[in-house]
Design a protein around this motif. Sequence first.
Motif, PDB file in Angstrom:
ATOM      1  N   LEU A   6       0.855  -1.180   0.000  1.00 50.09           N
ATOM      2  CA  LEU A   6       0.000   0.000   0.000  1.00 50.09           C
ATOM      3  C   LEU A   6       0.887   1.224   0.000  1.00 50.09           C
ATOM      4  CD1 LEU A   6      -2.652  -1.019   2.685  1.00 50.09           C
ATOM      5  CD2 LEU A   6      -2.684  -1.455   0.224  1.00 50.09           C
ATOM      6  N   LEU A   7       0.574   2.173  -0.863  1.00 50.61           N
ATOM      7  CA  LEU A   7       1.348   3.409  -0.998  1.00 50.61           C
ATOM      8  C   LEU A   7       0.458   4.572  -0.615  1.00 50.61           C
ATOM      9  CD1 LEU A   7       3.625   4.462  -3.884  1.00 50.61           C
ATOM     10  CD2 LEU A   7       1.639   5.872  -3.396  1.00 50.61           C
ATOM     11  N   SER A   8       1.060   5.576   0.043  1.00 46.13           N
ATOM     12  CA  SER A   8       0.318   6.823   0.269  1.00 46.13           C
ATOM     13  C   SER A   8       1.192   7.996  -0.140  1.00 46.13           C
ATOM     14  CB  SER A   8      -0.144   6.952   1.721  1.00 46.13           C
ATOM     15  OG  SER A   8       0.878   7.348   2.590  1.00 46.13           O
ATOM     16  N   THR A   9       0.532   9.060  -0.543  1.00 46.48           N
ATOM     17  CA  THR A   9       1.220  10.260  -1.004  1.00 46.48           C
ATOM     18  C   THR A   9       0.339  11.473  -0.734  1.00 46.48           C
ATOM     19  OG1 THR A   9       2.258  11.325  -2.945  1.00 46.48           O
ATOM     20  CG2 THR A   9       0.319   9.954  -3.359  1.00 46.48           C
ATOM     21  N   ASP A  10       0.943  12.631  -0.778  1.00 47.98           N
ATOM     22  CA  ASP A  10       0.148  13.852  -0.678  1.00 47.98           C
ATOM     23  C   ASP A  10      -0.157  14.420  -2.064  1.00 47.98           C
ATOM     24  OD1 ASP A  10       2.729  14.719  -1.218  1.00 47.98           O
ATOM     25  OD2 ASP A  10       2.858  16.082   0.485  1.00 47.98           O
ATOM     26  N   SER A  26      -4.539   0.940  -7.632  1.00 48.52           N
ATOM     27  CA  SER A  26      -5.973   1.005  -7.400  1.00 48.52           C
ATOM     28  C   SER A  26      -6.246   1.742  -6.094  1.00 48.52           C
ATOM     29  CB  SER A  26      -6.554  -0.409  -7.306  1.00 48.52           C
ATOM     30  OG  SER A  26      -7.904  -0.363  -6.894  1.00 48.52           O
ATOM     31  N   THR A  27      -7.301   2.533  -6.093  1.00 47.30           N
ATOM     32  CA  THR A  27      -7.697   3.213  -4.858  1.00 47.30           C
ATOM     33  C   THR A  27      -8.526   2.301  -3.958  1.00 47.30           C
ATOM     34  OG1 THR A  27      -9.611   4.154  -5.992  1.00 47.30           O
ATOM     35  CG2 THR A  27      -7.619   5.531  -5.854  1.00 47.30           C
ATOM     36  N   GLU A  28      -8.865   1.115  -4.441  1.00 45.86           N
ATOM     37  CA  GLU A  28      -9.579   0.127  -3.620  1.00 45.86           C
ATOM     38  C   GLU A  28      -8.558  -0.641  -2.793  1.00 45.86           C
ATOM     39  OE1 GLU A  28     -12.541  -2.266  -5.551  1.00 45.86           O
ATOM     40  OE2 GLU A  28     -12.886  -0.681  -7.027  1.00 45.86           O
ATOM     41  N   LEU A  29      -8.481  -0.306  -1.523  1.00 47.11           N
ATOM     42  CA  LEU A  29      -7.480  -0.910  -0.643  1.00 47.11           C
ATOM     43  C   LEU A  29      -8.006  -2.183   0.001  1.00 47.11           C
ATOM     44  CD1 LEU A  29      -6.191   2.239   1.295  1.00 47.11           C
ATOM     45  CD2 LEU A  29      -5.331   1.282  -0.837  1.00 47.11           C
ATOM     46  N   PRO A  30      -7.121  -3.175   0.147  1.00 47.66           N
ATOM     47  CA  PRO A  30      -7.521  -4.342   0.927  1.00 47.66           C
ATOM     48  C   PRO A  30      -7.687  -3.939   2.391  1.00 47.66           C
ATOM     49  CG  PRO A  30      -5.206  -4.487   0.303  1.00 47.66           C
ATOM     50  CD  PRO A  30      -5.765  -3.274  -0.361  1.00 47.66           C
ATOM     51  N   ALA A  31      -8.481  -4.673   3.116  1.00 44.26           N
ATOM     52  CA  ALA A  31      -8.738  -4.362   4.526  1.00 44.26           C
ATOM     53  C   ALA A  31      -7.553  -4.824   5.374  1.00 44.26           C
ATOM     54  CB  ALA A  31     -10.024  -5.029   4.984  1.00 44.26           C
ATOM     55  N   LEU A  32      -6.581  -3.957   5.534  1.00 51.04           N
ATOM     56  CA  LEU A  32      -5.398  -4.245   6.344  1.00 51.04           C
ATOM     57  C   LEU A  32      -5.293  -3.218   7.463  1.00 51.04           C
ATOM     58  CD1 LEU A  32      -2.619  -4.928   3.673  1.00 51.04           C
ATOM     59  CD2 LEU A  32      -3.801  -6.606   5.084  1.00 51.04           C
ATOM     60  N   ALA A  33      -5.117  -3.667   8.676  1.00 48.32           N
ATOM     61  CA  ALA A  33      -4.931  -2.748   9.803  1.00 48.32           C
ATOM     62  C   ALA A  33      -3.685  -1.900   9.604  1.00 48.32           C
ATOM     63  CB  ALA A  33      -4.849  -3.534  11.112  1.00 48.32           C
ATOM     64  N   GLU A  34      -2.683  -2.436   8.893  1.00 41.50           N
ATOM     65  CA  GLU A  34      -1.434  -1.713   8.652  1.00 41.50           C
ATOM     66  C   GLU A  34      -1.646  -0.435   7.848  1.00 41.50           C
ATOM     67  OE1 GLU A  34      -0.355  -5.913   9.515  1.00 41.50           O
ATOM     68  OE2 GLU A  34      -1.873  -4.945   8.280  1.00 41.50           O
ATOM     69  N   ALA A  35      -2.748  -0.347   7.110  1.00 46.76           N
ATOM     70  CA  ALA A  35      -3.030   0.852   6.317  1.00 46.76           C
ATOM     71  C   ALA A  35      -3.115   2.097   7.194  1.00 46.76           C
ATOM     72  CB  ALA A  35      -4.319   0.667   5.520  1.00 46.76           C
ATOM     73  N   PRO A  41      -2.747  11.435   2.559  1.00 44.04           N
ATOM     74  CA  PRO A  41      -4.189  11.266   2.293  1.00 44.04           C
ATOM     75  C   PRO A  41      -4.557  10.442   1.058  1.00 44.04           C
ATOM     76  CG  PRO A  41      -3.503  13.499   1.741  1.00 44.04           C
ATOM     77  CD  PRO A  41      -2.336  12.838   2.411  1.00 44.04           C
ATOM     78  N   TYR A  42      -3.693  10.395   0.056  1.00 41.16           N
ATOM     79  CA  TYR A  42      -4.014   9.642  -1.157  1.00 41.16           C
ATOM     80  C   TYR A  42      -3.382   8.263  -1.047  1.00 41.16           C
ATOM     81  CZ  TYR A  42      -5.401  14.230  -2.742  1.00 41.16           C
ATOM     82  OH  TYR A  42      -6.004  15.454  -2.838  1.00 41.16           O
ATOM     83  N   LYS A  43      -4.233   7.242  -0.965  1.00 38.29           N
ATOM     84  CA  LYS A  43      -3.761   5.880  -0.693  1.00 38.29           C
ATOM     85  C   LYS A  43      -4.058   4.969  -1.874  1.00 38.29           C
ATOM     86  CE  LYS A  43      -4.251   6.400   4.309  1.00 38.29           C
ATOM     87  NZ  LYS A  43      -4.129   7.812   4.301  1.00 38.29           N
ATOM     88  N   TRP A  44      -3.095   4.107  -2.172  1.00 36.70           N
ATOM     89  CA  TRP A  44      -3.173   3.234  -3.331  1.00 36.70           C
ATOM     90  C   TRP A  44      -2.742   1.816  -2.980  1.00 36.70           C
ATOM     91  CZ3 TRP A  44      -4.909   5.192  -7.931  1.00 36.70           C
ATOM     92  CH2 TRP A  44      -4.968   6.585  -8.026  1.00 36.70           C
ATOM     93  N   PHE A  45      -3.453   0.851  -3.519  1.00 38.02           N
ATOM     94  CA  PHE A  45      -2.989  -0.533  -3.506  1.00 38.02           C
ATOM     95  C   PHE A  45      -2.114  -0.709  -4.740  1.00 38.02           C
ATOM     96  CE2 PHE A  45      -3.690  -4.777  -5.368  1.00 38.02           C
ATOM     97  CZ  PHE A  45      -2.943  -5.500  -4.447  1.00 38.02           C
ATOM     98  N   VAL A  46      -0.930  -1.305  -4.561  1.00 36.04           N
ATOM     99  CA  VAL A  46      -0.004  -1.528  -5.665  1.00 36.04           C
ATOM    100  C   VAL A  46      -0.004  -3.024  -5.979  1.00 36.04           C
ATOM    101  CG1 VAL A  46       2.318  -1.148  -6.544  1.00 36.04           C
ATOM    102  CG2 VAL A  46       1.402   0.385  -4.778  1.00 36.04           C
ATOM    103  N   GLY A  47      -0.590  -3.362  -7.100  1.00 35.93           N
ATOM    104  CA  GLY A  47      -0.671  -4.755  -7.507  1.00 35.93           C
ATOM    105  C   GLY A  47       0.420  -5.113  -8.497  1.00 35.93           C
ATOM    106  N   SER A  48       0.691  -6.401  -8.571  1.00 40.92           N
ATOM    107  CA  SER A  48       1.662  -6.908  -9.538  1.00 40.92           C
ATOM    108  C   SER A  48       0.926  -7.759 -10.567  1.00 40.92           C
ATOM    109  CB  SER A  48       2.726  -7.737  -8.819  1.00 40.92           C
ATOM    110  OG  SER A  48       2.153  -8.913  -8.274  1.00 40.92           O
TER     111      SER A  48
END
Length: 149
Positions: A6-10, A26-35, A41-48
């Motif tokens: 998961l990546l975040s940026t301003d 993707s802006t659809e993040l998996p449900a991870l407590a680590e997030a 504020p801008y959060k992204w799931f990084v898929g391979s």
Amino acid sequence: MCYMVLLSTDSPEDLTKYDKPLISFSTELPALAEALQLAYPYKWFVGSRDGCSCGFRHLYIGSVELGFGEPEEWFPEEAGDIQATVCFVKVVSNLLANGASVDCIDAWGHESSEADLSGTVDVNLNIISELKFRFFENHRFVFTASNIG
């Protein structure tokens, strides 16, 4: 279970413009407590290419002391994992060059209400090259591109 990056940026930049067969955003993040450990504020799931984040270079939690390093002949890695990780670093470098702040986490996809991160790693991309970067399992990364000395 799979790795999840998961990546975040301003930066409000749409990172899907960097999508390729080896990497996607993707802006659809998996449900991870680590997030909750992400700072911006801008959060992204990084898929391979695998859909999850397993198709990147990773060090297992017990091997983190090896640090960053280029691929070695004695430790075979998938060419696609190496290329996907280089693509990730290029996206982060571009964000930093445009004045954005960036962090990310590398965590196991699991259902837990508690974050399971083992530490934070500062990554200066003026020191750590694209080929040397690899994710460390259960760690948060804070990226910079500052000059030394």
